[in-house]
Design a protein around this motif. Structure first.
Motif, short mmCIF file in Angstrom:
data_model
loop_
_atom_site.label_atom_id
_atom_site.label_comp_id
_atom_site.label_asym_id
_atom_site.label_seq_id
_atom_site.Cartn_x
_atom_site.Cartn_y
_atom_site.Cartn_z
N GLY A 70 39.38 7.49 53.47
CA GLY A 70 39.95 8.69 54.07
C GLY A 70 39.63 9.94 53.29
N TYR A 71 39.07 9.79 52.08
CA TYR A 71 38.84 10.92 51.18
C TYR A 71 37.44 10.87 50.60
N ALA A 75 34.94 5.97 53.53
CA ALA A 75 35.05 5.99 54.99
C ALA A 75 36.17 6.92 55.44
N GLN A 76 35.91 7.68 56.52
CA GLN A 76 36.88 8.65 57.04
C GLN A 76 37.21 8.43 58.51
N ASP A 153 47.83 16.68 65.79
CA ASP A 153 46.86 16.76 66.89
C ASP A 153 46.49 18.21 67.20
N ILE A 154 47.47 19.09 67.11
CA ILE A 154 47.21 20.51 67.38
C ILE A 154 46.28 21.07 66.32
N PHE A 155 46.57 20.78 65.05
CA PHE A 155 45.73 21.31 63.97
C PHE A 155 44.32 20.73 64.03
N ALA A 156 44.19 19.47 64.40
CA ALA A 156 42.87 18.84 64.46
C ALA A 156 41.98 19.50 65.51
N ALA A 157 42.59 20.19 66.49
CA ALA A 157 41.83 20.83 67.56
C ALA A 157 41.49 22.29 67.25
N PRO A 198 39.25 16.12 61.68
CA PRO A 198 40.40 15.29 62.10
C PRO A 198 40.91 14.40 60.99
N ALA A 199 40.01 13.98 60.08
CA ALA A 199 40.45 13.12 58.97
C ALA A 199 41.41 13.85 58.06
#
Length: 282
Positions: A70-71, A75-76, A153-157, A198-199
């Motif tokens: 994840g970092y 792998a992310q 989800d909002i921030f990832a967009a 998104p990660a």
């Protein structure tokens, strides 16, 4: 542009629990008796936080680092779990992969919870444990951290330029002293790709204080010597937590506080951190 990564060697990729993990190994140039030292990073960092300290210690010790899945360069993907219990188990498995028994462990931020969890929940023994500005006691996580956790989800967009600016300011804000722009760019780099955006928000959403409460309850059962280091001006985890943590550990820990330093002591005050590590290992 890819920012140079201090002096870390190219990663050795290994599979841990089915996930691709970037690991790094450094050793003395001459064959001398030495100890094993393992570094654990926190969020939203990578092994790069400890690169300078690792390079200095490798003159006399075998040094191991890893990017948690994840970092960093691990792998992310969306199928990679980044919650603390999973990272604790991964660290225990990675110690087995390295065949390390009783290493010296240095841990920062959520890396502290991960190292404590591998020790207390999965039975891995350390010679000694040095905890730097660690996530353990409630409350933890900045106001922004909690806002993102509730709205990932909002921030990832977000449009990519806004996301890039947000992550840059978030990372820079962890330090009390102004970090060089190239250092902030290096720490930001893993999060600004199509996969990294998104990660970044996913790993925040999967981190929960409920996963550290069992660790705090088990602190009296820590089986190794411990030391604590903290920035006196840490804006994310106040230095008062260092004193509370020392009281909960079973034996009186050595406590070092660094004036004028925030949450990123290894980068804000590398010489003082390295001196503390040399004294600890000595």
């Amino acid at each position: 542009m890819t920012i140079d990564r201090f002096d870390l060697p190219e990663p050795i990729f290994v599979s841990v629990g089915g996930d691709r993990v970037a690991t790094y190994e450094l050793a003395p140039e001459v064959d001398v008796p030495s100890s094993d030292v393992v570094f654990c990073h926190g969020t939203p960092w990578s092994a790069q936080v400890w690169a300078q300290a690792a390079r200095h210690l490798s003159a006399g010790h075998r040094v191991y680092l890893w990017d948690m899945p994840g970092y960093g360069r691990s792998a992310q993907g969306s199928d990679v779990r980044t919650d603390l219990p999973t990272q604790m188990l991964r660290f225990a498995m990675l110690l087995d992969h390295w065949r390390l028994e009783g290493p010296f462990v240095v841990a920062h931020d959520i890396g502290g919870a991960v190292a404590l969890g591998a020790h207390l929940m999965h039975g891995r023994d350390y010679d000694s444990l040095f905890l730097w500005d660690v996530v353990s006691l409630d409350p933890w996580g900045s106001e922004f951290f909690r806002l993102v956790a509730d709205n990932s989800d909002i921030f990832a967009a977000l449009p990519a330029p806004l996301h890039r600016a947000l992550v840059f300011e978030y990372i820079a804000g962890a330090a009390h002293q102004r970090l060089d722009a190239d250092i902030v760019a290096m720490l930001t780099e893993p999060w600004i790709s199509d996969e990294g955006q998104p990660a970044f928000y996913r790993q925040i959403a999967e981190l929960s204080p409920e996963h550290t409460r069992a660790i705090v309850d088990a602190l009296p059962r820590v089986r190794c010597n411990t030391s604590i280091g903290w920035g006196e001006q840490d804006p994310w985890i106040p230095v008062e937590q260092a004193y509370r943590l020392r009281q909960l550990l079973p034996s009186r820990s050595t406590l070092i506080t660094l004036p004028g330093v925030g949450h990123l002591a290894p980068l804000e005050s590398p010489s003082l951190v390295q001196q503390a590590l040399y004294a600890w290992l000595g």
